[in-house]
Scaffold this motif. Structure first.
Motif, mmCIF file in Angstrom:
data_model
loop_
_atom_site.group_PDB
_atom_site.id
_atom_site.type_symbol
_atom_site.label_atom_id
_atom_site.label_comp_id
_atom_site.label_asym_id
_atom_site.label_seq_id
_atom_site.Cartn_x
_atom_site.Cartn_y
_atom_site.Cartn_z
ATOM 1 N N VAL A 1 3.860 8.484 2.677
ATOM 2 C CA VAL A 1 2.435 8.193 2.855
ATOM 3 C C VAL A 1 2.219 7.221 4.012
ATOM 4 C CG1 VAL A 1 0.370 7.266 1.739
ATOM 5 C CG2 VAL A 1 2.036 8.565 0.385
ATOM 6 N N GLY A 2 1.308 7.567 4.893
ATOM 7 C CA GLY A 2 0.903 6.664 5.957
ATOM 8 C C GLY A 2 -0.226 5.761 5.512
ATOM 9 N N LEU A 3 -0.032 4.457 5.634
ATOM 10 C CA LEU A 3 -1.029 3.479 5.192
ATOM 11 C C LEU A 3 -2.037 3.137 6.275
ATOM 12 C CD1 LEU A 3 1.312 0.939 3.363
ATOM 13 C CD2 LEU A 3 0.032 2.828 2.352
ATOM 14 N N GLY A 4 -1.836 3.641 7.493
ATOM 15 C CA GLY A 4 -2.656 3.174 8.594
ATOM 16 C C GLY A 4 -2.120 1.858 9.109
ATOM 17 N N PRO A 5 -2.722 1.321 10.163
ATOM 18 C CA PRO A 5 -2.155 0.139 10.813
ATOM 19 C C PRO A 5 -2.420 -1.185 10.114
ATOM 20 C CG PRO A 5 -4.105 0.869 11.962
ATOM 21 C CD PRO A 5 -3.856 1.887 10.904
ATOM 22 N N ALA A 6 -3.368 -1.243 9.178
ATOM 23 C CA ALA A 6 -3.672 -2.550 8.581
ATOM 24 C C ALA A 6 -4.205 -2.377 7.162
ATOM 25 C CB ALA A 6 -4.640 -3.324 9.459
ATOM 26 N N GLY A 7 -5.405 -2.876 6.896
ATOM 27 C CA GLY A 7 -5.929 -2.965 5.545
ATOM 28 C C GLY A 7 -6.446 -1.656 4.975
ATOM 29 N N PRO A 8 -7.098 -1.735 3.792
ATOM 30 C CA PRO A 8 -7.540 -0.525 3.086
ATOM 31 C C PRO A 8 -8.562 0.297 3.856
ATOM 32 C CG PRO A 8 -8.448 -2.525 2.071
ATOM 33 C CD PRO A 8 -7.419 -2.969 3.058
ATOM 34 N N GLN A 9 -9.251 -0.303 4.831
ATOM 35 C CA GLN A 9 -10.234 0.462 5.603
ATOM 36 C C GLN A 9 -9.585 1.550 6.450
ATOM 37 O OE1 GLN A 9 -9.296 -2.642 6.189
ATOM 38 N NE2 GLN A 9 -9.299 -3.174 8.376
ATOM 39 N N TRP A 10 -8.276 1.446 6.675
ATOM 40 C CA TRP A 10 -7.561 2.450 7.465
ATOM 41 C C TRP A 10 -6.902 3.512 6.580
ATOM 42 C CZ3 TRP A 10 -8.368 2.000 12.572
ATOM 43 C CH2 TRP A 10 -8.669 0.754 13.098
ATOM 44 N N LEU A 11 -6.969 3.375 5.275
ATOM 45 C CA LEU A 11 -6.289 4.293 4.354
ATOM 46 C C LEU A 11 -7.144 5.527 4.130
ATOM 47 C CD1 LEU A 11 -3.676 4.300 2.583
ATOM 48 C CD2 LEU A 11 -5.107 3.493 0.700
ATOM 49 N N THR A 12 -6.566 6.713 4.276
ATOM 50 C CA THR A 12 -7.323 7.942 4.056
ATOM 51 C C THR A 12 -7.469 8.209 2.556
ATOM 52 O OG1 THR A 12 -5.395 9.408 3.988
ATOM 53 C CG2 THR A 12 -6.318 8.896 6.169
ATOM 54 N N PRO A 13 -8.506 8.950 2.145
ATOM 55 C CA PRO A 13 -8.653 9.299 0.725
ATOM 56 C C PRO A 13 -7.444 10.048 0.175
ATOM 57 C CG PRO A 13 -10.696 9.721 1.906
ATOM 58 C CD PRO A 13 -9.665 9.375 2.944
ATOM 59 N N GLU A 14 -6.838 10.915 0.982
ATOM 60 C CA GLU A 14 -5.653 11.645 0.526
ATOM 61 C C GLU A 14 -4.505 10.682 0.236
ATOM 62 O OE1 GLU A 14 -2.691 15.297 1.944
ATOM 63 O OE2 GLU A 14 -3.853 14.168 3.427
ATOM 64 N N ALA A 15 -4.276 9.741 1.150
ATOM 65 C CA ALA A 15 -3.202 8.771 0.937
ATOM 66 C C ALA A 15 -3.488 7.917 -0.293
ATOM 67 C CB ALA A 15 -3.053 7.886 2.175
ATOM 68 N N GLU A 16 -4.733 7.498 -0.455
ATOM 69 C CA GLU A 16 -5.105 6.685 -1.612
ATOM 70 C C GLU A 16 -4.833 7.422 -2.909
ATOM 71 O OE1 GLU A 16 -8.768 3.687 -2.730
ATOM 72 O OE2 GLU A 16 -9.198 5.508 -1.596
ATOM 73 N N ALA A 17 -5.139 8.714 -2.955
ATOM 74 C CA ALA A 17 -4.904 9.507 -4.166
ATOM 75 C C ALA A 17 -3.414 9.630 -4.467
ATOM 76 C CB ALA A 17 -5.535 10.892 -4.009
ATOM 77 N N GLU A 18 -2.608 9.812 -3.431
ATOM 78 C CA GLU A 18 -1.162 9.935 -3.653
ATOM 79 C C GLU A 18 -0.567 8.628 -4.161
ATOM 80 O OE1 GLU A 18 0.481 12.567 -3.722
ATOM 81 O OE2 GLU A 18 -0.744 14.009 -2.622
ATOM 82 N N LEU A 19 -1.041 7.515 -3.635
ATOM 83 C CA LEU A 19 -0.538 6.217 -4.100
ATOM 84 C C LEU A 19 -0.921 5.977 -5.553
ATOM 85 C CD1 LEU A 19 -1.342 4.022 -0.971
ATOM 86 C CD2 LEU A 19 0.894 4.866 -1.682
ATOM 87 N N ALA A 20 -2.120 6.387 -5.928
ATOM 88 C CA ALA A 20 -2.569 6.198 -7.308
ATOM 89 C C ALA A 20 -1.761 7.048 -8.277
ATOM 90 C CB ALA A 20 -4.053 6.536 -7.420
ATOM 91 N N ALA A 21 -1.292 8.208 -7.825
ATOM 92 C CA ALA A 21 -0.572 9.124 -8.709
ATOM 93 C C ALA A 21 0.910 8.817 -8.810
ATOM 94 C CB ALA A 21 -0.759 10.564 -8.220
#
Length: 503
Positions: A269-289
């Motif tokens: 999963v790519g988190l983006g370069p910094a905070g949660p504002q850079w996180l995509t919804p797809e990445a967020e869902a995978e991290l939650a699962a």
């Protein structure tokens, strides 16, 4: 006539049982001219009660009574100001004895330098007087002994935490470690319980109160009444490997036959370069699962903690080990998220995981890649559109490839008039590469070529500045920077850096 100065001793008393005090501690207590100890305003001192068998008649006792413990105060500096003044006054009282040539023993439960009250006297007096610290058995060691389970074994990691940390931070750190001790319970008990539950470790935790005292108490943490918890208690997560054996569970995940396809999965999963504002919804869902999160420590710390989710943080130079660990976890049926900053396919963990999978690790495990915003994209957005035409992405790190190859590629990209996004431009051990890269590019570019130096984009220390290739100072660049070097067509207009789409 000069007076010989007295000596200062910070003496660890151990966890509470007077027989667990060291022989040296007992001797020094008995020999001292002055015995100092802290107490609350009620005047009773646990430290003095532990040392009582070793005191002698005629000793001077200095009772250092805290002005506040947890209550509020009308001191103009608040609680911290009141305590600081108290320590200054206490140090002056002890200094009077030391100046008069009297040896002073400061009693301290546990170990003086392990959350001990003595350390505040030491920092104020050790520079002026001879000061010696006598270590003591800590409450953590005592808790492990009365529980009858080892703290850690082999390569397990022990983390010691104060219960005063915020619950989300406690949960993150508890999830990151195998074994842990959380001290300073009392009023923080509910906070610690929530953190253990959030980290998925509440059922493995033990509550130990007054370890080695006559009235000690040991219970599963989940069964404890919060109203019954005193300050002298702690939460303990002992060795998980030991627990798995004595509780009848396998200590290691059984091997999975190579031909067997498992239900486990690794998602990089790519988190983006910094905070949660850079996180995509797809990445967020995978991290939650995910049941497990694997990655470099600072990147794992950016992932919000979920109840029951286990975290596996490691250092910056063990990409292959991380990849193997994630594949082996998935081979046991787990859903594993491997995290990378930026995009996992750009100088990051996607290649490392696929390489180890190709080498035979985690046979039958499905691997997926979830993209993220790259550092180059983030840096470019801050100044305009320097990547508006063809560009090259290149790492200046020569840890995994020779500098000769990097130089050849720089020369080719420079001759092709490509914009360059330069990753890993410098580090503590790589000081010369950026200057060499600048010189290579100057063979093909004007010294006035725009250069973007972007540091910590999206983070609290973000700093983005525009300079020129000729004016670039490599000493101002570190590992947290990314550079964008323009082509011959890149322009700087009205504060924007951009490369036209037509050539």
């Amino acid at each position: 006539m000069s007076v010989t100065l007295g000596k200062l001793y910070g003496v660890g008393l151990g966890p509470g049982d007077p027989e667990l005090m060291t022989v040296k501690a007992a001797r020094l207590i008995n020999e001292a001219d002055v015995i100092a100890y802290h107490s609350a305003r009620h005047g009773r001192s646990i430290a003095r009660s532990v040392a009582q068998p070793y005191l002698r008649e005629g000793q001077i006792e200095e009772k250092l009574v805290y002005p506040v413990t947890t209550e509020t105060t009308d001191h103009p500096g608040g609680y911290e100001g009141a305590i600081a003044d108290f320590y200054e006054l206490s140090a002056k009282r002890l200094a009077e004895h030391l100046d008069a040539g009297r040896d002073v023993v400061v009693l301290c439960e546990g170990d003086p330098f392990f959350y001990g009250s003595y350390m505040y006297m030491h920092e104020r007096l050790a520079g002026r007087y001879e000061a010696t610290v006598i270590p003591g058995v800590t409450s953590v060691s005592a808790a492990s002994s009365v529980l009858g389970r080892p703290l850690v074994q082999r390569d397990e990691v022990l983390t010691v935490l104060p219960g005063t940390l915020p619950a989300p931070e406690l949960a993150r750190r508890l999830a990151d470690t195998e074994a842990a001790a959380v001290l300073k319970l009392g009023r923080t008990f509910g906070n610690v319980r929530d953190a253990l539950a959030e980290a998925g470790k509440l059922d493995d935790a033990w509550y130990i109160e007054r370890a080695t005292w006559g009235q000690q108490r040991v219970e599963p943490f989940a069964d404890v009444d919060p109203e019954s918890v005193p300050y002298f208690s702690l939460a303990l997560l002992p060795s998980p490997a030991y627990a798995s054996r004595v509780d009848g569970e396998p200590a290691e995940t059984p091997a999975v036959p190579a031909e067997q396809v498992t239900s486990g999965e690794v998602v990089v999963v790519g988190l983006g370069p910094a905070g949660p504002q850079w996180l995509t919804p797809e990445a967020e869902a995978e991290l939650a699962a995910a049941e497990h999160v694997v990655g470099y420590g600072p990147y794992v710390a950016r992932v919000p903690q979920r109840a029951g989710q286990q975290r596996h943080a490691s250092g910056n130079r063990v990409e292959a080990d991380r990849a193997v660990e994630s594949l082996e976890l998935a081979a046991g049926g787990a859903r594993v998220a491997v995290v990378s900053s930026g995009d996992p396919g750009v100088f990051a963990m996607a290649s490392a995981v696929l390489e180890q999978a190709a080498a035979g690790h985690g046979a039958g495990v499905r691997v997926r890649i979830v993209p993220g915003v790259t550092a180059a994209q983030a840096a470019a957005s801050r100044v305009g559109a320097p990547l508006g035409h063809d560009y090259c992405v290149l790492s200046l790190s020569d840890r995994l490839k020779p500098w000769e190859i990097i130089e050849r590629r720089l020369d080719a990209a420079g001759a092709a008039d490509l914009v360059l996004a330069l990753y890993n431009p410098a580090s503590r051990t790589r000081k010369t590469q950026l200057a060499d890269a600048r010189d290579v590019l100057l063979r093909h570019r004007s010294p006035e070529t725009p250069v973007v130096v972007a540091r910590d984009v999206g983070g609290p220390e973000e700093d983005v500045r525009v300079t020129t290739l000729g004016g670039l100072d490599p000493s101002t660049v570190d590992m947290r920077c990314l550079l964008i070097v323009g082509s011959s067509k890149t322009r700087v207009d009205d504060g924007f850096v951009w490369t036209p789409r037509s050539y």
